[in-house]
Scaffold this motif. Structure first.
Motif, PDB file in Angstrom:
ATOM      1  N   SER A 132      -4.424 -11.943   3.975  1.00  0.00           N
ATOM      2  CA  SER A 132      -4.117 -10.560   3.626  1.00  0.00           C
ATOM      3  C   SER A 132      -5.423  -9.825   3.397  1.00  0.00           C
ATOM      4  CB  SER A 132      -3.257 -10.502   2.369  1.00  0.00           C
ATOM      5  OG  SER A 132      -3.245  -9.177   1.870  1.00  0.00           O
ATOM      6  N   LEU A 133      -5.600  -8.729   4.129  1.00  0.00           N
ATOM      7  CA  LEU A 133      -6.826  -7.943   3.977  1.00  0.00           C
ATOM      8  C   LEU A 133      -6.619  -6.772   3.033  1.00  0.00           C
ATOM      9  CD1 LEU A 133      -8.042  -7.910   7.687  1.00  0.00           C
ATOM     10  CD2 LEU A 133      -8.854  -9.327   5.823  1.00  0.00           C
ATOM     11  N   GLY A 134      -5.468  -6.716   2.369  1.00  0.00           N
ATOM     12  CA  GLY A 134      -5.222  -5.579   1.490  1.00  0.00           C
ATOM     13  C   GLY A 134      -4.518  -5.972   0.210  1.00  0.00           C
ATOM     14  N   GLN A 135      -4.941  -7.080  -0.372  1.00  0.00           N
ATOM     15  CA  GLN A 135      -4.220  -7.585  -1.535  1.00  0.00           C
ATOM     16  C   GLN A 135      -4.339  -6.637  -2.726  1.00  0.00           C
ATOM     17  OE1 GLN A 135      -2.362  -9.818  -0.744  1.00  0.00           O
ATOM     18  NE2 GLN A 135      -1.559 -10.791  -2.575  1.00  0.00           N
ATOM     19  N   ASP A 144      -9.677   3.020  -8.114  1.00  0.00           N
ATOM     20  CA  ASP A 144      -9.660   1.601  -8.471  1.00  0.00           C
ATOM     21  C   ASP A 144      -9.064   0.730  -7.377  1.00  0.00           C
ATOM     22  OD1 ASP A 144     -10.681   1.779 -11.199  1.00  0.00           O
ATOM     23  OD2 ASP A 144      -8.866   2.961 -11.567  1.00  0.00           O
ATOM     24  N   PHE A 145      -8.366   1.343  -6.438  1.00  0.00           N
ATOM     25  CA  PHE A 145      -7.661   0.531  -5.450  1.00  0.00           C
ATOM     26  C   PHE A 145      -8.015   0.932  -4.029  1.00  0.00           C
ATOM     27  CE2 PHE A 145      -5.042   0.722  -9.282  1.00  0.00           C
ATOM     28  CZ  PHE A 145      -5.051  -0.624  -9.612  1.00  0.00           C
ATOM     29  N   ILE A 146      -9.275   1.315  -3.809  1.00  0.00           N
ATOM     30  CA  ILE A 146      -9.622   1.659  -2.436  1.00  0.00           C
ATOM     31  C   ILE A 146      -9.594   0.393  -1.584  1.00  0.00           C
ATOM     32  CG2 ILE A 146     -10.953   3.713  -2.998  1.00  0.00           C
ATOM     33  CD1 ILE A 146     -13.465   1.983  -2.505  1.00  0.00           C
ATOM     34  N   PHE A 147      -9.263   0.629  -0.337  1.00  0.00           N
ATOM     35  CA  PHE A 147      -9.033  -0.477   0.590  1.00  0.00           C
ATOM     36  C   PHE A 147     -10.203  -1.464   0.647  1.00  0.00           C
ATOM     37  CE2 PHE A 147     -10.860  -1.091   4.829  1.00  0.00           C
ATOM     38  CZ  PHE A 147     -10.233  -2.267   5.166  1.00  0.00           C
ATOM     39  N   PHE A 148     -11.424  -0.904   0.670  1.00  0.00           N
ATOM     40  CA  PHE A 148     -12.569  -1.766   0.911  1.00  0.00           C
ATOM     41  C   PHE A 148     -12.702  -2.881  -0.128  1.00  0.00           C
ATOM     42  CE2 PHE A 148     -17.043  -2.842   0.229  1.00  0.00           C
ATOM     43  CZ  PHE A 148     -17.338  -3.351   1.466  1.00  0.00           C
ATOM     44  N   ASN A 149     -12.302  -2.580  -1.373  1.00  0.00           N
ATOM     45  CA  ASN A 149     -12.477  -3.577  -2.426  1.00  0.00           C
ATOM     46  C   ASN A 149     -11.643  -4.838  -2.223  1.00  0.00           C
ATOM     47  OD1 ASN A 149     -14.344  -2.048  -3.665  1.00  0.00           O
ATOM     48  ND2 ASN A 149     -12.959  -1.174  -5.189  1.00  0.00           N
ATOM     49  N   PHE A 176      -1.847  -1.419   6.496  1.00  0.00           N
ATOM     50  CA  PHE A 176      -1.052  -1.065   5.326  1.00  0.00           C
ATOM     51  C   PHE A 176      -1.959  -0.582   4.189  1.00  0.00           C
ATOM     52  CE2 PHE A 176       0.074  -2.812   1.142  1.00  0.00           C
ATOM     53  CZ  PHE A 176       1.159  -2.013   0.825  1.00  0.00           C
ATOM     54  N   ALA A 177      -3.047  -1.328   3.938  1.00  0.00           N
ATOM     55  CA  ALA A 177      -3.936  -0.988   2.829  1.00  0.00           C
ATOM     56  C   ALA A 177      -4.556   0.386   3.033  1.00  0.00           C
ATOM     57  CB  ALA A 177      -5.014  -2.053   2.687  1.00  0.00           C
ATOM     58  N   VAL A 178      -4.962   0.670   4.276  1.00  0.00           N
ATOM     59  CA  VAL A 178      -5.579   1.974   4.522  1.00  0.00           C
ATOM     60  C   VAL A 178      -4.547   3.090   4.354  1.00  0.00           C
ATOM     61  CG1 VAL A 178      -6.821   3.373   6.198  1.00  0.00           C
ATOM     62  CG2 VAL A 178      -7.263   0.943   6.051  1.00  0.00           C
TER      63      VAL A 178
END
Lengths: 235, 695, 280
Positions: free
Chosen positions: B373-376, B548-553, B431-433
């Protein structure tokens, strides 16, 4: 007697902890055609992989024309005159016939000459030169594979299960080609599961079971012992 | 109609640049089976190099372009192929993807380190001018006006479009008209056969990487004047390239070009026309990720593969008593620390606990399940958002936050039910983006653009966690409880099934397991845990926002989880602490020896590098810890036994080798016994004896 | 009505036909052998039956119901079990846990009511039955191939299937083990299980099978009991390239082909590229 083109001495090889070759001894004289027969799981294909440099053996030696080849990469062996046609369809299915032939020039013969030889022997390939190899029939694909054996002018040719999945008539045709290659002086080791056809063109034959060569000799002698092994002893 | 053209031309320009980036991506993927998530990051770094050479060092533009595209980029590509990605194509996606994610993060760190934003250079503005500004018809506006329509084409746009056509033509000639190009395509089909032909797949792969890097650099240099010298914008450009590449199903170059042009034009038109529509302007920033998501969902179903690479992980499973003891010790240590810590340290510990809980969700999903998962962190964001919006700061609120996050996780998994591996991972990225750009930024349902929501401290019947110390201790309790839960799952029916599914999906299917629903459940559970962590951290901070929840993190989170060991609870705990320390260290500088090196970028580089190295051993650093522990234990026991000759041997023998992780060695490895613990050597010996006896 | 009916199945990969209008049945309580030379399309047939491969044409009926489009797991739940030619054991689990997973999958939620003791006894019973109880605690990727095949069989039996699809189950077994295995198959058939088996060991096939179907070039070329198959000229031709009916005596060269022994003008190997590593 001159140095054999291929000499395998006490070769062992394993998949993980399972030994597949348990001391294979085999010698192919220069210019001879040898058939290597045996049931499924006997280790024939593993032997081919070891000779071609695709699989590392765990013990014993392989000599090509008297030179011990250990850890030689398959592409280096291919460039100095060992031509291996592996089990299954040994063509690139998503390339056209012409592109397949073009790649054969890595073995040292210029692409133009490869094309010419292939189209002379198999006019059918000329008709289909722009077709993707994967869309041709099994027999035609095997012709294409054999073109490499024909055109790249190898010193030793390894043929693994040429007849796999092909109708008997086509197999006959393919072995006619093998015979023709043999006439030009190429040494050949052909591996087959159940094919008298292979014996027809060979000078010597050997039988492998359980990771060892259990019999070798003239084709006629071998054929008599073989039919038992194949269709069950009670026949 | 005229406005249409006014939007179309810039669209064609960006589409052309995307197509250059995307074709490089497809070329490397098809020839080496490594999907280079870091493709955009390489483009970013190369455009920084270009800027450095031209603006900072005053090199002529053409010479700099030549150096970057034909010397630096191919060199990087060659080194990448030889040192990092060789042999990665046959590895499970969870390994190959993490390696390129590591490169992604490491490159951003490198750029931040090498060209820090804080450094102001008067004679070197952080700006790259567009090319060919002399291309003008003299009406004061740069560029030529196209007759008939009221719009202009700039020289830069024209150059870009010409470049993309030239790249397309060159790639076509290379792949179809040259032997090495044919060999590149052949090595996709069957690299082993190519070697028997006498070709060298390794060289084909190296060439593909070299060209891929050059194309990434070209796309970066062409876009840098429009996007500006930004670490992230240039890197994330690659999402557009992914979308285009997906249109070509990651193999067809012509379709990739079509896809890239489509994405560019579509995006440009939407930006142009969206000013009137509220809905359109809401989703506008996420249009490409939505497009990517849609293309992935529509991708064809992959059939179950037989005889694929087996799972290589042996997750360490402690015995129940050991688990209990460790839990109690952890809580005691935490209690003692909390009692003496100041507020800053408490907040840090709380943050570490949050990250550790999110990493537990990755242990479940990636460590046990084998999905990436790249967007946990976005699921954590969903949890935090729900908790904040709900306003019930009690156990009920936590439960709802967990369930909503789980539901969203299930939805994501449901929409991509048929997909596995790379496609699934890219879907989580999309999804994360989308979450970051659309939902979290939204003023009504989200945190609000640049805004934040207030969150109260948790209260349970009879007690309110008003003091930070008590709240942080409660978070640690949550971590311990979830960790034990994860371990219990691993030991039980579901854990065995997860391992079985990773080892052989085909066998699971033929034994009657419907894996799709299992996967949805797994995603839901994992998202739920992450959501809980999000809700908890919201309560800790008191104020939580979209930043606090930007995708990159999510990416450093994944990397640290893998580097510290994504298969064990210990790894999650260590990873949580590591990720918490990251910004702490980042703020500091290395000032000894008269140097002043900001540590921020260096940290990213270290993480990226360690992930690149660690991904090949998913048991991570935690594994070394276990090994060390076993070694110490053995030593101590030996010493004890020397003192007490007879009594302790019986139970000592059982405990040692079974508890920790057992190195898995693939069946093909002939030297297997050299790595395995002593017990296995005996078995090996026995087996080979048995085989030999059979003759 | 047969337990399994394969009706006119065609499978094409690209332009290559792997299975060509194959039709055959397998009956409950009987052992059916599916034999043929390498590459004859046997494993592809198995993949079609178990749902891992969708046929280009044709239908599969199991227990009277059409299952051609049913997903893999549903067929298994209907009572189909299979083993694989290329092993698919769960390598990182122990042998016992391999079977335990199969039982868990089979039971679903119903499995929870059973005590661990009961389940363990059941697992050990299955391992005992296929004769690999002594490997119970070994990791499944550390056991010999033959044993792993028996493990796959035990795993199938955990689901008490109506039909067993066995893909080369005896390869990797020695003679005694093969004999034991044959007896086990006969027992299973006597209990009413249908067995369809792809096998290369002709002794085993001739010994245990009630019916044999010979597949060649993707087509079923012969059906019959072992005696009939052994004397069928078409089968001999497919396997040996000739039959007893042919006049052509074995050993003599075919017409029109001369085989020379060209020792003298043989091409020579160019060695330099090899010698540097050769002596190692």
């Amino acid at each position: 007697m001159s140095v054999p083109i291929l000499e395998v001495c006490d070769l062992t090889a394993a998949y993980g902890r399972i030994e597949v070759l348990r001391g294979v001894n085999l010698s192919v004289p220069k210019g001879a055609v040898m058939a290597l027969l045996g049931p499924n799981g006997a280790g024939k294909s593993t032997l081919v992989q070891c000779i071609a440099g695709q699989k590392e053996h765990t013990g014993g030696d392989i000599h090509l024309a008297g030179v011990n080849v250990h850890r030689a990469a398959p592409e280096d062996l291919a460039r100095i005159g060992l031509c291996t046609v592996p089990e299954g369809r040994s063509v690139f299915p998503n390339l056209t016939v012409e592109e397949n032939l073009q790649l054969m020039s890595y073995a040292g013969v210029p692409a133009g000459a490869v094309l010419e030889t292939a189209f002379t022997y198999f006019p059918r390939l000329l008709e289909r030169r722009k077709q993707l190899a994967g869309t041709m029939s099994g027999g035609e694909q095997q012709m294409l594979a054999m073109s490499r054996a024909l055109a790249s002018d190898p010193a030793l040719l390894l043929l693994d299960e040429l007849s796999m999945g092909l109708a008997p008539l086509i197999v006959e045709e393919l072995y006619d080609t093998v015979a023709r290659i043999a006439e030009s002086g190429v040494s050949i080791l052909c591996i087959e599961q159940f094919a008298r056809t292979a014996l027809r063109v060979s000078d010597y034959a050997a039988v492998m079971t359980g990771g060892r060569v259990v019999a070798s000799g003239e084709p006629a002698e071998i054929l008599e012992t073989m039919s038992d092994v194949i269709l069950g002893g009670a026949a | 109609m005229q406005t249409f053209f006014a939007f179309l031309i810039p669209g064609l320009f960006t589409g052309a640049a995307y197509s250059i980036a995307a074709s490089g991506l497809v070329l490397t993927y098809t020839t080496t089976r490594v999907f280079n998530i870091a493709h955009g990051a390489f483009g970013m770094v190369l455009s920084f190099v270009f800027w450095d050479l031209t603006v900072r060092q005053g090199m002529p533009t053409l010479l700099a372009i030549f150096l970057v595209l034909f010397v630096v980029a191919p060199l990087i590509g060659f080194i990448m192929q030889r040192l990092i990605t060789r042999g990665l194509g046959n590895a499970p996606v969870s390994v190959s993807l993490v390696v390129t994610v590591g490169l992604f993060v490491g490159l951003i760190g490198f750029a931040q380190q090498r060209w820090p934003e804080s450094r102001i250079e008067v004679d070197a503005p952080r700006f790259v001018a567009p090319f060919w500004q002399g291309f003008a018809d003299g009406d004061g506006v740069p560029g030529w006006q196209i007759p008939g329509v009221e719009t202009t084409v700039t020289g830069h746009q024209l150059i870009t479009i010409i470049c993309s056509i030239a790249v397309a033509a060159a790639l076509f000639v290379l792949l179809n008209r040259t032997r090495i190009g044919t060999a590149m395509r052949a090595s996709v089909d069957n690299p082993d056969l190519l070697r028997l032909f006498g070709g060298k797949p390794d060289n084909a792969a190296a060439l593909a990487w070299m060209i891929g890097m050059s194309l990434a650099g070209l796309a970066g240099i062409l876009l840098v004047s429009a996007l500006g010298l930004s670490y992230f914008d240039l890197t994330l450009l690659v999402i557009n390239a992914y979308a285009a590449a997906m249109v070509g199903r990651l193999k067809s170059l012509p379709m990739t070009f079509v896809g890239a042009m489509g994405v560019g034009v579509f995006e440009s038109l939407l930006v142009g026309y969206s000013t009137d529509s509220e809905l359109l302007s809401t989703i506008r920033p996420a249009i490409v990720p939505i497009f990517l998501f849609a293309v992935i969902v529509l991708a064809p179903q992959a059939q179950l593969r037989i005889g694929q690479v087996k799972g290589m992980v042996s997750a360490p499973v402690p015995s129940v008593p050991r688990m209990g003891v460790t839990a109690v010790v952890t809580l005691l240590v935490a209690a003692v620390y909390i009692a003496r810590a100041d507020d800053v340290s408490l907040l840090r510990l709380g943050t570490a606990a949050t990250y550790a809980i999110v990493m537990l969700s990755l242990v479940l999903l990636t460590g046990y399940g084998g999905h990436v998962s790249l967007g946990q962190l976005s699921f954590a964001g969903v949890g935090a958002l729900t908790y904040a919006q709900l306003g019930d700061f009690n156990l009920y609120g936590l439960l709802v936050a967990t369930l909503v996050a789980a539901g969203v996780g299930a939805l994501v998994a449901l929409s991509v039910l048929r997909l596995t591996g790379l496609y699934l991972a890219l879907a989580t990225l999309a999804f994360a983006v989308i979450m970051e750009k659309v939902v979290f930024k939204n003023d009504t349902i989200g945190f609000g653009s640049g805004g934040a929501l207030e969150v109260g401290r948790l209260s349970v019947p009879g007690y309110e966690f008003t003091s930070t110390g008590a709240y942080v201790f409660m978070m640690v309790v949550f971590f311990v409880v979830i960790a034990m839960g994860v371990l219990v799952v691993r030991r039980g029916v579901i854990g065995r099934m997860l391992i079985a599914m990773r080892d052989s999906p085909a066998a699971c299917g033929t034994l009657g397991l419907d894996m799709r629903w299992f996967r949805v459940g797994l995603f839901a559970a994992s998202a739920g845990i992450a959501g809980l962590a999000g809700a908890l951290v919201a309560g800790l901070r008191g104020l939580i926002g979209e930043a606090d929840f930007i995708f990159f993190n999510s990416l450093p989170l994944l990397l640290l989880a893998v580097a510290f060991g994504v298969t064990s609870v210990t790894g999650a705990a260590l990873g949580g602490i590591g990720l918490m320390l990251l910004p702490v260290l980042q703020a500091e500088s290395f000032t000894e020896f008269g140097l002043d090196v900001p540590l921020g970028g260096v940290m990213f580089m270290i993480i990226g590098l360690s992930a690149v190295l660690a991904a090949r051993d998913p048991n991570g650093l935690a594994n070394y810890l276990f090994r060390a522990g076993r070694w110490v234990e053995k030593r101590l026991r030996a010493r004890l036994e020397a003192g007490l000759p007879q009594l302790t041997t019986a139970d000592g023998a059982v405990d040692g080798p079974t508890d920790g992780p057992v190195d898995h060695t693939p069946a093909g490895d002939t030297h297997a016994h050299t790595h395995a613990p002593d017990g296995v050597v005996l078995v090996t010996q026995e087996v080979s004896d048995r085989v030999a006896a059979r003759g | 009505m047969s337990l399994l009916e394969v009706d006119d199945v065609v499978v094409q990969f690209g332009g290559v036909t792997a299975v060509n209008h194959a039709s055959f049945e397998a009956e409950a309580g009987r052992i059916t052998g599916l034999i043929g030379p390498n590459g004859a399309g046997k494993t592809t047939c198995f993949n079609v039956i178990s749902g891992l491969q969708r046929p280009t044409k044709g239908a599969v009926r199991f227990n009277g119901k059409a299952v051609t489009r049913a997903p893999v797991h549903r067929r298994s739940r209907m009572g189909m079990g299979r083993t694989f030619q290329r092993l698919e054991a769960f390598g990182s689990l122990s042998v016992r846990d391999n079977v335990r997973v199969a039982l868990d999958i089979h039971r679903g939620f119903r499995g929870i009511v059973r005590t661990p003791g009961q389940q363990r006894a059941e697992i050990d019973g299955l391992l005992e039955r296929v004769g690999i109880a002594s490997y119970a605690d070994d990791r499944a990727d550390s056991i010999p191939t033959g044993t792993a095949r028996l493990l796959e069989l035990a795993r199938c039996l955990a689901g008490s299937p109506k039909l067993l699809l066995l893909d080369e189950p005896s390869s990797g077994l020695d003679e005694t083990e093969t004999d034991d295995f044959g007896d086990l198959l006969k027992d299973l058939a006597a209990e009413g299980m249908g067995i369809l088996m792809v096998e290369h060991d002709m002794d085993l096939v001739m010994n245990v099978c009630d019916t044999i179907r010979v597949l060649d070039f993707g087509e079923v070329i012969a059906i019959g009991d072992p005696g009939m198959i052994r004397s069928d000229p078409k089968v001999q031709k497919a396997y040996l390239g000739y039959s007893d009916a042919d006049d052509d005596a074995p050993g003599s060269s075919g017409p029109g082909v001369t085989v020379g022994k060209h020792v003298d003008e043989a091409a020579t190997l160019v060695i330099p590229a090899l010698t540097k590593e050769g002596s190692a």
